[in-house]
Design a protein around this motif. Structure first.
Motif, PDB file in Angstrom:
ATOM      1  N   LEU A 183     -36.454 -18.455 -37.989  1.00  0.00           N
ATOM      2  CA  LEU A 183     -35.968 -18.875 -37.069  1.00  0.00           C
ATOM      3  C   LEU A 183     -36.623 -19.138 -35.796  1.00  0.00           C
ATOM      4  CD1 LEU A 183     -33.108 -19.867 -35.815  1.00  0.00           C
ATOM      5  CD2 LEU A 183     -32.785 -17.574 -35.160  1.00  0.00           C
ATOM      6  N   ARG A 184     -36.914 -20.429 -35.223  1.00  0.00           N
ATOM      7  CA  ARG A 184     -37.720 -20.756 -34.061  1.00  0.00           C
ATOM      8  C   ARG A 184     -36.535 -21.119 -32.990  1.00  0.00           C
ATOM      9  NH1 ARG A 184     -42.188 -24.817 -36.067  1.00  0.00           N
ATOM     10  NH2 ARG A 184     -43.211 -24.421 -33.750  1.00  0.00           N
ATOM     11  N   LEU A 185     -37.236 -20.669 -31.813  1.00  0.00           N
ATOM     12  CA  LEU A 185     -36.319 -20.487 -30.670  1.00  0.00           C
ATOM     13  C   LEU A 185     -37.091 -21.368 -29.626  1.00  0.00           C
ATOM     14  CD1 LEU A 185     -34.855 -17.025 -30.973  1.00  0.00           C
ATOM     15  CD2 LEU A 185     -33.663 -19.031 -31.398  1.00  0.00           C
ATOM     16  N   PRO A 186     -37.327 -22.734 -29.444  1.00  0.00           N
ATOM     17  CA  PRO A 186     -38.056 -23.390 -28.377  1.00  0.00           C
ATOM     18  C   PRO A 186     -37.436 -23.044 -27.181  1.00  0.00           C
ATOM     19  CG  PRO A 186     -36.604 -25.156 -29.878  1.00  0.00           C
ATOM     20  CD  PRO A 186     -36.548 -23.738 -30.447  1.00  0.00           C
ATOM     21  N   GLU A 187     -38.035 -23.213 -26.122  1.00  0.00           N
ATOM     22  CA  GLU A 187     -37.493 -22.940 -24.717  1.00  0.00           C
ATOM     23  C   GLU A 187     -37.502 -24.165 -23.780  1.00  0.00           C
ATOM     24  OE1 GLU A 187     -39.516 -19.922 -22.913  1.00  0.00           O
ATOM     25  OE2 GLU A 187     -38.396 -18.229 -24.610  1.00  0.00           O
ATOM     26  N   SER A 188     -38.020 -25.407 -24.545  1.00  0.00           N
ATOM     27  CA  SER A 188     -37.875 -26.852 -23.832  1.00  0.00           C
ATOM     28  C   SER A 188     -38.022 -27.731 -24.893  1.00  0.00           C
ATOM     29  CB  SER A 188     -39.344 -26.731 -23.054  1.00  0.00           C
ATOM     30  OG  SER A 188     -40.568 -27.030 -24.126  1.00  0.00           O
ATOM     31  N   GLU A 239     -31.662 -27.866 -21.477  1.00  0.00           N
ATOM     32  CA  GLU A 239     -30.834 -29.207 -21.371  1.00  0.00           C
ATOM     33  C   GLU A 239     -29.706 -29.102 -22.303  1.00  0.00           C
ATOM     34  OE1 GLU A 239     -35.112 -30.319 -20.049  1.00  0.00           O
ATOM     35  OE2 GLU A 239     -33.960 -28.978 -21.421  1.00  0.00           O
ATOM     36  N   ALA A 240     -30.095 -28.169 -23.442  1.00  0.00           N
ATOM     37  CA  ALA A 240     -29.078 -27.975 -24.544  1.00  0.00           C
ATOM     38  C   ALA A 240     -27.771 -27.058 -24.190  1.00  0.00           C
ATOM     39  CB  ALA A 240     -29.537 -27.761 -25.672  1.00  0.00           C
ATOM     40  N   THR A 241     -27.924 -26.247 -22.854  1.00  0.00           N
ATOM     41  CA  THR A 241     -27.059 -25.072 -22.789  1.00  0.00           C
ATOM     42  C   THR A 241     -26.343 -25.338 -21.284  1.00  0.00           C
ATOM     43  OG1 THR A 241     -28.783 -23.768 -21.833  1.00  0.00           O
ATOM     44  CG2 THR A 241     -28.375 -23.617 -24.231  1.00  0.00           C
ATOM     45  N   ILE A 259     -23.839 -26.241 -18.476  1.00  0.00           N
ATOM     46  CA  ILE A 259     -22.434 -26.634 -18.491  1.00  0.00           C
ATOM     47  C   ILE A 259     -22.299 -26.963 -16.837  1.00  0.00           C
ATOM     48  CG2 ILE A 259     -19.977 -25.664 -18.604  1.00  0.00           C
ATOM     49  CD1 ILE A 259     -20.917 -23.573 -20.306  1.00  0.00           C
ATOM     50  N   ALA A 260     -21.640 -28.266 -16.481  1.00  0.00           N
ATOM     51  CA  ALA A 260     -21.753 -28.758 -15.162  1.00  0.00           C
ATOM     52  C   ALA A 260     -20.889 -29.829 -15.062  1.00  0.00           C
ATOM     53  CB  ALA A 260     -23.139 -29.092 -14.727  1.00  0.00           C
ATOM     54  N   PRO A 261     -20.337 -30.255 -14.069  1.00  0.00           N
ATOM     55  CA  PRO A 261     -19.583 -31.430 -13.933  1.00  0.00           C
ATOM     56  C   PRO A 261     -20.128 -32.911 -14.637  1.00  0.00           C
ATOM     57  CG  PRO A 261     -19.352 -30.211 -12.055  1.00  0.00           C
ATOM     58  CD  PRO A 261     -20.578 -29.660 -12.749  1.00  0.00           C
ATOM     59  N   GLY A 262     -19.454 -33.350 -15.388  1.00  0.00           N
ATOM     60  CA  GLY A 262     -20.108 -34.498 -16.253  1.00  0.00           C
ATOM     61  C   GLY A 262     -20.979 -34.298 -17.178  1.00  0.00           C
ATOM     62  N   THR A 263     -21.628 -33.135 -17.358  1.00  0.00           N
ATOM     63  CA  THR A 263     -22.482 -32.588 -18.379  1.00  0.00           C
ATOM     64  C   THR A 263     -22.163 -31.446 -19.434  1.00  0.00           C
ATOM     65  OG1 THR A 263     -23.974 -33.576 -17.137  1.00  0.00           O
ATOM     66  CG2 THR A 263     -24.856 -32.457 -18.875  1.00  0.00           C
ATOM     67  N   LEU A 264     -22.421 -31.426 -20.509  1.00  0.00           N
ATOM     68  CA  LEU A 264     -22.252 -30.172 -21.430  1.00  0.00           C
ATOM     69  C   LEU A 264     -23.175 -30.219 -22.626  1.00  0.00           C
ATOM     70  CD1 LEU A 264     -20.293 -27.900 -22.038  1.00  0.00           C
ATOM     71  CD2 LEU A 264     -18.909 -29.708 -23.674  1.00  0.00           C
ATOM     72  N   GLY A 265     -24.008 -29.130 -22.699  1.00  0.00           N
ATOM     73  CA  GLY A 265     -25.154 -29.094 -23.596  1.00  0.00           C
ATOM     74  C   GLY A 265     -24.481 -29.038 -25.074  1.00  0.00           C
ATOM     75  N   GLY A 266     -25.109 -29.515 -25.856  1.00  0.00           N
ATOM     76  CA  GLY A 266     -25.076 -29.509 -27.626  1.00  0.00           C
ATOM     77  C   GLY A 266     -24.997 -28.051 -28.076  1.00  0.00           C
ATOM     78  N   ALA A 267     -25.588 -27.242 -27.428  1.00  0.00           N
ATOM     79  CA  ALA A 267     -25.852 -25.925 -27.935  1.00  0.00           C
ATOM     80  C   ALA A 267     -24.943 -25.002 -27.427  1.00  0.00           C
ATOM     81  CB  ALA A 267     -27.243 -25.365 -27.839  1.00  0.00           C
ATOM     82  N   VAL A 268     -23.978 -25.234 -26.357  1.00  0.00           N
ATOM     83  CA  VAL A 268     -23.138 -24.684 -25.596  1.00  0.00           C
ATOM     84  C   VAL A 268     -22.121 -24.073 -26.846  1.00  0.00           C
ATOM     85  CG1 VAL A 268     -21.078 -24.350 -24.147  1.00  0.00           C
ATOM     86  CG2 VAL A 268     -23.372 -25.444 -23.353  1.00  0.00           C
ATOM     87  N   VAL A 269     -21.751 -22.579 -26.701  1.00  0.00           N
ATOM     88  CA  VAL A 269     -20.530 -22.136 -27.761  1.00  0.00           C
ATOM     89  C   VAL A 269     -19.403 -22.442 -27.212  1.00  0.00           C
ATOM     90  CG1 VAL A 269     -22.329 -20.515 -28.896  1.00  0.00           C
ATOM     91  CG2 VAL A 269     -20.847 -19.753 -26.739  1.00  0.00           C
ATOM     92  N   HIS A 311     -27.364 -37.182 -35.534  1.00  0.00           N
ATOM     93  CA  HIS A 311     -28.263 -37.256 -34.679  1.00  0.00           C
ATOM     94  C   HIS A 311     -28.214 -35.501 -34.292  1.00  0.00           C
ATOM     95  CE1 HIS A 311     -30.173 -40.554 -34.343  1.00  0.00           C
ATOM     96  NE2 HIS A 311     -29.173 -41.363 -33.696  1.00  0.00           N
ATOM     97  N   LEU A 312     -29.432 -34.849 -33.861  1.00  0.00           N
ATOM     98  CA  LEU A 312     -29.376 -33.536 -32.902  1.00  0.00           C
ATOM     99  C   LEU A 312     -28.649 -33.751 -31.612  1.00  0.00           C
ATOM    100  CD1 LEU A 312     -29.791 -30.577 -33.081  1.00  0.00           C
ATOM    101  CD2 LEU A 312     -32.266 -31.291 -32.638  1.00  0.00           C
ATOM    102  N   LEU A 313     -27.650 -33.280 -31.229  1.00  0.00           N
ATOM    103  CA  LEU A 313     -26.906 -33.500 -30.067  1.00  0.00           C
ATOM    104  C   LEU A 313     -27.722 -32.465 -29.053  1.00  0.00           C
ATOM    105  CD1 LEU A 313     -24.753 -35.029 -28.246  1.00  0.00           C
ATOM    106  CD2 LEU A 313     -23.450 -33.064 -28.782  1.00  0.00           C
ATOM    107  N   LEU A 314     -27.946 -33.278 -27.935  1.00  0.00           N
ATOM    108  CA  LEU A 314     -29.042 -32.466 -27.044  1.00  0.00           C
ATOM    109  C   LEU A 314     -27.902 -32.155 -25.809  1.00  0.00           C
ATOM    110  CD1 LEU A 314     -31.712 -31.101 -26.069  1.00  0.00           C
ATOM    111  CD2 LEU A 314     -31.836 -33.400 -24.796  1.00  0.00           C
ATOM    112  N   SER A 315     -26.856 -33.325 -25.633  1.00  0.00           N
ATOM    113  CA  SER A 315     -25.976 -33.004 -24.335  1.00  0.00           C
ATOM    114  C   SER A 315     -25.122 -34.196 -24.402  1.00  0.00           C
ATOM    115  CB  SER A 315     -26.411 -32.853 -22.979  1.00  0.00           C
ATOM    116  OG  SER A 315     -27.448 -34.086 -22.642  1.00  0.00           O
TER     117      SER A 315
END
Length: 240
Positions: A3-8, A50-52, A54-64, A138-142
């Motif tokens: 399991l790889r956990l990239p940070e960027s 970028e994937a995590t 949570i802000a007005p107008g933006t939600l990351g694809g990796a947010v639980v 596609h892999l969703l980033l946000s």
């Protein structure tokens, strides 16, 4: 399985180029892997900012899902809160629900927000619409959207072992011309239908126009749910 956990984003691109399979929250893929075999490499975006987000107008694809709160519109927040059990919401991700799930509980909410998606490919990140995201897996980033004037979500009660419960989502947007526009989307079975109409003159005008969209093809019982949802939404003080 590694399991790889990239940070960027750039590290995630490298993982994809080397064949790592996106894992999301693993709520959907784990059973299949146990049955068919595990990949050599998997990748989670949970450490990519970028994937995590949570802000007005933006939600990351990796947010639980259980982390989605008042920073996002009501329609998306309530959609997330309606998914599965608490245990599922603590692990399932936005991207997994939208792209990997057949139920796609968040899709009607994303559609009425007129959301756009940033997707990640081995060549880099780019923006596209939800239709392409779903068609090409596609892999969703946000996700990104302009906040509506108001919004709401409703899921009917379902029967154990029965078809997916009927869902209706709605949002009112103010356009650059100052006119209000009602966007509605429903999940009927496994099908998602959407439509939009100007609503300055109230719900009856909007509902008449919506009859000429895909939403207007619903059966009478479900159309009545849509009618009540739209009427209640347009009666909110923010729209008047």
């Amino acid at each position: 399985m590694l399991l790889r956990l990239p940070e960027s984003v750039s590290e995630a691109q490298e993982c994809m180029a080397e064949g790592a399979v996106p894992v999301g929250g693993a709520t959907l893929v784990w059973a299949g892997w146990q049955r068919d075999g595990f990949p050599e490499q998997a990748m989670s975006l949970r450490n990519v900012p970028e994937a995590t987000v949570i802000a007005p107008g933006t939600l990351g694809g990796a947010v639980v899902l259980n982390r989605i709160d008042e920073r996002v519109p009501e329609v998306l927040r309530e959609a997330a809160a309606s998914v599965g059990t608490g245990a599922v919401r603590r692990t399932a991700t936005v991207g997994g629900n939208l792209v990997g799930s057949t139920l796609r509980c968040l899709l009607p909410a994303a559609l009425v927000l007129d959301a756009r998606a940033t997707v990640l490919e081995p060549e880099g990140a780019r923006e596209t619409d939800l239709a392409e995201v779903l068609a090409k897996q596609h892999l969703l980033l946000s996700l990104h959207w302009s906040d509506p004037v108001t919004s709401a979500y409703r899921k009917l009660a379902g029967e154990a072992g029965g078809p997916p419960p009927f869902v209706v989502a709605g949002a009112v947007h103010r356009g650059p011309d100052g006119h209000h526009r009602l966007r509605l989307a429903v999940r009927d079975g496994y099908e998602v239908l959407a439509g939009a109409a100007v609503c300055d003159a109230g719900p009856e005008e909007a509902l008449t126009a919506l009859r000429d969209t895909a939403v207007g093809t619903l059966n009478d019982d479900h159309w009545e749910v849509v009618r009540r949802h739209a009427t209640d939404l347009l009666a909110r003080p923010a729209v008047r």
